[in-house]
Design a protein around this motif. Structure first.
Motif, PDB file in Angstrom:
ATOM      1  N   ILE A   1       0.816  -1.210   0.000  1.00  0.00           N
ATOM      2  CA  ILE A   1       0.000   0.000   0.000  1.00  0.00           C
ATOM      3  C   ILE A   1       0.855   1.268   0.000  1.00  0.00           C
ATOM      4  O   ILE A   1       0.335   2.358  -0.237  1.00  0.00           O
ATOM      5  CB  ILE A   1      -1.008   0.051   1.177  1.00  0.00           C
ATOM      6  CG1 ILE A   1      -0.296   0.071   2.530  1.00  0.00           C
ATOM      7  CG2 ILE A   1      -1.989  -1.116   1.091  1.00  0.00           C
ATOM      8  CD1 ILE A   1      -1.243   0.376   3.697  1.00  0.00           C
TER       9      ILE A   1
ATOM     10  N   ALA B   1       7.882  -0.913   3.356  1.00  0.00           N
ATOM     11  CA  ALA B   1       8.558  -2.023   2.687  1.00  0.00           C
ATOM     12  C   ALA B   1       8.036  -3.314   3.306  1.00  0.00           C
ATOM     13  O   ALA B   1       7.671  -3.342   4.485  1.00  0.00           O
ATOM     14  CB  ALA B   1      10.064  -1.917   2.853  1.00  0.00           C
ATOM     15  N   GLY B   2       7.958  -4.365   2.527  1.00  0.00           N
ATOM     16  CA  GLY B   2       7.403  -5.637   2.998  1.00  0.00           C
ATOM     17  C   GLY B   2       8.417  -6.449   3.778  1.00  0.00           C
ATOM     18  O   GLY B   2       8.889  -6.043   4.840  1.00  0.00           O
TER      19      GLY B   2
ATOM     20  N   LEU C   1      -4.048   1.518  12.667  1.00  0.00           N
ATOM     21  CA  LEU C   1      -2.805   1.888  11.983  1.00  0.00           C
ATOM     22  C   LEU C   1      -3.008   2.872  10.829  1.00  0.00           C
ATOM     23  O   LEU C   1      -2.088   3.587  10.459  1.00  0.00           O
ATOM     24  CB  LEU C   1      -2.145   0.619  11.436  1.00  0.00           C
ATOM     25  CG  LEU C   1      -1.390  -0.214  12.475  1.00  0.00           C
ATOM     26  CD1 LEU C   1      -0.964  -1.541  11.878  1.00  0.00           C
ATOM     27  CD2 LEU C   1      -0.183   0.569  12.971  1.00  0.00           C
ATOM     28  N   GLY C   2      -4.192   2.892  10.262  1.00  0.00           N
ATOM     29  CA  GLY C   2      -4.422   3.767   9.113  1.00  0.00           C
ATOM     30  C   GLY C   2      -4.377   5.244   9.452  1.00  0.00           C
ATOM     31  O   GLY C   2      -4.452   6.096   8.567  1.00  0.00           O
TER      32      GLY C   2
ATOM     33  N   HIS D   1       2.150   2.342   9.889  1.00  0.00           N
ATOM     34  CA  HIS D   1       1.790   1.027   9.330  1.00  0.00           C
ATOM     35  C   HIS D   1       2.824   0.530   8.325  1.00  0.00           C
ATOM     36  O   HIS D   1       3.706   1.270   7.893  1.00  0.00           O
ATOM     37  CB  HIS D   1       0.398   1.069   8.690  1.00  0.00           C
ATOM     38  CG  HIS D   1       0.269   1.962   7.480  1.00  0.00           C
ATOM     39  ND1 HIS D   1       0.841   1.684   6.271  1.00  0.00           N
ATOM     40  CD2 HIS D   1      -0.393   3.139   7.314  1.00  0.00           C
ATOM     41  CE1 HIS D   1       0.530   2.634   5.401  1.00  0.00           C
ATOM     42  NE2 HIS D   1      -0.209   3.547   6.007  1.00  0.00           N
TER      43      HIS D   1
ATOM     44  N   SER E   1       3.339  -2.451   4.875  1.00  0.00           N
ATOM     45  CA  SER E   1       2.919  -2.544   3.472  1.00  0.00           C
ATOM     46  C   SER E   1       1.534  -3.182   3.304  1.00  0.00           C
ATOM     47  O   SER E   1       0.992  -3.214   2.201  1.00  0.00           O
ATOM     48  CB  SER E   1       3.945  -3.353   2.685  1.00  0.00           C
ATOM     49  OG  SER E   1       3.955  -4.696   3.139  1.00  0.00           O
TER      50      SER E   1
ATOM     51  N   PRO F   1       0.083  -6.248   3.038  1.00  0.00           N
ATOM     52  CA  PRO F   1      -0.089  -7.096   1.853  1.00  0.00           C
ATOM     53  C   PRO F   1      -1.516  -7.632   1.698  1.00  0.00           C
ATOM     54  O   PRO F   1      -1.940  -7.919   0.578  1.00  0.00           O
ATOM     55  CB  PRO F   1       0.911  -8.242   2.070  1.00  0.00           C
ATOM     56  CG  PRO F   1       1.435  -8.094   3.448  1.00  0.00           C
ATOM     57  CD  PRO F   1       1.179  -6.718   3.902  1.00  0.00           C
ATOM     58  N   ASP F   2      -2.255  -7.723   2.812  1.00  0.00           N
ATOM     59  CA  ASP F   2      -3.624  -8.260   2.722  1.00  0.00           C
ATOM     60  C   ASP F   2      -4.568  -7.374   1.918  1.00  0.00           C
ATOM     61  O   ASP F   2      -5.571  -7.844   1.393  1.00  0.00           O
ATOM     62  CB  ASP F   2      -4.199  -8.545   4.128  1.00  0.00           C
ATOM     63  CG  ASP F   2      -4.141  -7.326   5.057  1.00  0.00           C
ATOM     64  OD1 ASP F   2      -3.276  -6.450   4.854  1.00  0.00           O
ATOM     65  OD2 ASP F   2      -4.962  -7.259   5.994  1.00  0.00           O
ATOM     66  N   ILE F   3      -4.269  -6.082   1.813  1.00  0.00           N
ATOM     67  CA  ILE F   3      -5.168  -5.202   1.047  1.00  0.00           C
ATOM     68  C   ILE F   3      -4.442  -4.494  -0.105  1.00  0.00           C
ATOM     69  O   ILE F   3      -5.026  -3.649  -0.785  1.00  0.00           O
ATOM     70  CB  ILE F   3      -5.832  -4.128   1.950  1.00  0.00           C
ATOM     71  CG1 ILE F   3      -4.779  -3.289   2.689  1.00  0.00           C
ATOM     72  CG2 ILE F   3      -6.788  -4.786   2.954  1.00  0.00           C
ATOM     73  CD1 ILE F   3      -5.359  -2.028   3.326  1.00  0.00           C
TER      74      ILE F   3
ATOM     75  N   ALA G   1      -6.660   1.266   0.692  1.00  0.00           N
ATOM     76  CA  ALA G   1      -5.806   1.671   1.818  1.00  0.00           C
ATOM     77  C   ALA G   1      -6.201   3.067   2.290  1.00  0.00           C
ATOM     78  O   ALA G   1      -6.478   3.957   1.487  1.00  0.00           O
ATOM     79  CB  ALA G   1      -4.344   1.660   1.397  1.00  0.00           C
ATOM     80  N   ASN G   2      -6.198   3.236   3.597  1.00  0.00           N
ATOM     81  CA  ASN G   2      -6.482   4.544   4.188  1.00  0.00           C
ATOM     82  C   ASN G   2      -5.240   5.441   4.013  1.00  0.00           C
ATOM     83  O   ASN G   2      -4.178   5.123   4.540  1.00  0.00           O
ATOM     84  CB  ASN G   2      -6.795   4.344   5.677  1.00  0.00           C
ATOM     85  CG  ASN G   2      -7.218   5.619   6.364  1.00  0.00           C
ATOM     86  OD1 ASN G   2      -7.084   6.702   5.821  1.00  0.00           O
ATOM     87  ND2 ASN G   2      -7.722   5.470   7.569  1.00  0.00           N
TER      88      ASN G   2
HETATM   89  P1  ATP Z   1       4.344  -5.357   7.050  1.00  0.00           P
HETATM   90  O1  ATP Z   1       5.115  -6.605   7.219  1.00  0.00           O
HETATM   91  O2  ATP Z   1       4.701  -4.586   5.810  1.00  0.00           O
HETATM   92  O3  ATP Z   1       4.318  -4.484   8.294  1.00  0.00           O
HETATM   93  P2  ATP Z   1       1.797  -6.307   7.901  1.00  0.00           P
HETATM   94  O4  ATP Z   1       1.145  -7.541   7.409  1.00  0.00           O
HETATM   95  O5  ATP Z   1       2.350  -6.248   9.269  1.00  0.00           O
HETATM   96  O6  ATP Z   1       2.859  -5.831   6.820  1.00  0.00           O
HETATM   97  P3  ATP Z   1       0.663  -3.752   8.337  1.00  0.00           P
HETATM   98  O7  ATP Z   1       0.847  -2.806   7.230  1.00  0.00           O
HETATM   99  O8  ATP Z   1       1.531  -3.605   9.528  1.00  0.00           O
HETATM  100  O9  ATP Z   1       0.734  -5.186   7.726  1.00  0.00           O
HETATM  101  O10 ATP Z   1      -0.869  -3.743   8.711  1.00  0.00           O
HETATM  102  C1  ATP Z   1      -1.457  -4.545   9.716  1.00  0.00           C
HETATM  103  C2  ATP Z   1      -2.971  -4.591   9.491  1.00  0.00           C
HETATM  104  O11 ATP Z   1      -3.507  -3.266   9.470  1.00  0.00           O
HETATM  105  C3  ATP Z   1      -3.339  -5.202   8.144  1.00  0.00           C
HETATM  106  O12 ATP Z   1      -4.487  -5.995   8.301  1.00  0.00           O
HETATM  107  C4  ATP Z   1      -3.626  -4.020   7.266  1.00  0.00           C
HETATM  108  O13 ATP Z   1      -4.573  -4.298   6.268  1.00  0.00           O
HETATM  109  C5  ATP Z   1      -4.129  -2.973   8.238  1.00  0.00           C
HETATM  110  N1  ATP Z   1      -3.674  -1.644   7.764  1.00  0.00           N
HETATM  111  C6  ATP Z   1      -2.442  -1.111   7.901  1.00  0.00           C
HETATM  112  N2  ATP Z   1      -2.357   0.080   7.325  1.00  0.00           N
HETATM  113  C7  ATP Z   1      -3.557   0.337   6.774  1.00  0.00           C
HETATM  114  C8  ATP Z   1      -4.095   1.425   6.014  1.00  0.00           C
HETATM  115  N3  ATP Z   1      -3.361   2.503   5.708  1.00  0.00           N
HETATM  116  N4  ATP Z   1      -5.378   1.335   5.601  1.00  0.00           N
HETATM  117  C9  ATP Z   1      -6.120   0.267   5.910  1.00  0.00           C
HETATM  118  N5  ATP Z   1      -5.692  -0.787   6.623  1.00  0.00           N
HETATM  119  C10 ATP Z   1      -4.417  -0.772   7.055  1.00  0.00           C
END
Ligand code: ATP
Ligand code: MG
Length: 327
Positions: free
Chosen positions: A13, A71-72, A237-238, A256, A258, A260-262, A268-269
């Motif tokens: 995202i 970054a992932g 986190l958004g 937050h 990356s 990956p789920d969305i 993404a917010n």
């Molecule tokens: P990474 O390893 O990159 O941190 P992650 O799987 O830990 O990836 P996060 O980005 O930390 O994912 O997000 C954790 C949860 O919060 C996820 O379910 C994600 O969809 C949700 N989330 C995080 N940021 C946003 C956003 N900007 N808008 C909507 N949902 C978000």
């Protein structure tokens, strides 16, 4: 005056929310920015073997400030060296609740000032024999003073009355002893009002009475954990921006990752990233513009389109457009 901004969207995202923040900065007519794009993260590693190419380091080092998305898998290979490139010693993490959103604690407005260079994140770890590992925790008086000077200065500049120094000096007597002593000395020299708090008890108080806290100065690990705890109090986190501040450079990124789920779904917010851009504006001296961006985000959160993480069904683009409109 034109400011050069390094823009590093990264993975997932980050690719969606970083352009949203650039759009918002472009909509500010009282400041002039030139954006220079750099690549980093999983995708560029797969292509070139390097998560943070030298060219991206140079772009960040030369810019007046950097906007970083996420970054992932390669997060540690990207963000730790990037924080080094900008020489950041302070991680600023505001956690505030917004009117009109569901939050565990709707009356929260806390800024965590996290020491960003030492503590248990010193990286000095080893396995001394099979199944036996050690970690060296480095705490210096100089870095403790520096983060405290920054934290007390931040509180004063931003009109916050209460400063709390978090520590665990009753157990980690040497290391947190130095942190507590150095940070308290800075408060005393400045004639500032402050409290000290054991970080474990503080975690409980934050959940129950977050409204009693303003600025919390923390050692590295405590700042990481306590600010995530506060993220949970205010709605997720958004919404949470952050700044990594150095002597001469700075990097701004959402808390937050990356997600990956969305990723790629357009939902993404963008608020956390846009609020990070507002912190960038503050940092470059555009305080009024930073306030305008925050007000626009707040107004859209209160009564505009919302992304699914906040219970709405709008996409990143619609929310970004509403924020730009509001500006
Ligand atoms: P990474 O390893 O990159 O941190 P992650 O799987 O830990 O990836 P996060 O980005 O930390 O994912 O997000 C954790 C949860 O919060 C996820 O379910 C994600 O969809 C949700 N989330 C995080 N940021 C946003 C956003 N900007 N808008 C909507 N949902 C978000
Ligand atoms: Mg994560």
């Amino acid at each position: 005056m034109t400011h050069e901004i390094a823009v590093i969207p990264g993975d997932g995202i980050g690719q969606a929310v970083t352009p949203a923040a650039v759009e918002v900065l472009q909509a500010i007519d009282t400041a002039d920015f030139e954006f220079v794009r750099g690549s980093a993260g999983d995708a560029v590693k797969a292509e070139t073997g390097e998560a943070l190419p030298q060219e991206t380091r140079s772009i960040a080092a030369d810019a007046d400030a950097t906007l970083f998305g996420a970054a992932g898998e390669t997060a540690a290979d990207v963000i730790l060296p990037l924080r080094d490139v900008v020489g950041s010693f302070a991680n600023v993490r505001p956690a505030r609740s917004y009117p009109g959103l569901d939050a565990v604690q709707p009356d929260t407005d806390i800024v965590f000032i996290r020491e960003n260079t030492e503590g248990v994140y010193s990286g000095i770890e080893s396995e001394i024999s099979e199944g036996v590992t050690t970690l060296t925790r480095v705490v210096t008086e100089a870095a403790s003073r520096e983060i405290a000077e920054f934290g007390f200065g931040y509180a004063k500049q931003n009109g916050y009355d209460d400063v709390t120094i978090a520590h665990k000096a009753n157990v980690m007597r040497e290391t947190d002893g130095v942190f507590l002593e150095a940070a308290s000395a800075v408060g005393d020299e400045r004639g500032a009002a402050y409290d000290t708090a054991l970080m474990d008890a503080l975690a409980m108080h934050l959940v129950m009475r977050p409204e009693e806290y303003d600025v919390i100065i923390c050692p590295n690990l405590a700042g990481d954990v306590l600010s995530d705890l506060a993220a949970g109090l205010v709605g997720g986190l958004g919404l949470l921006p952050s700044a990594n501040i150095g002597e001469e450079n700075a990097l701004f990124e959402p808390v937050h990752g990356s997600a990956p789920d969305i990723a790629g779904e357009g939902v993404a917010n963008p608020s956390a990233m846009i609020l990070s851009a507002a912190m960038l504006l503050d940092h470059l001296g555009y305080d009024e513009e930073g306030d305008r961006v925050r007000a626009a985000v707040e107004s859209v959160l209160a009564s505009g389109p919302k992304t699914p993480d906040l219970g709405g069904d709008a996409g990143t683009d619609a929310v970004t457009a509403a924020i730009v409109d509001e500006l």
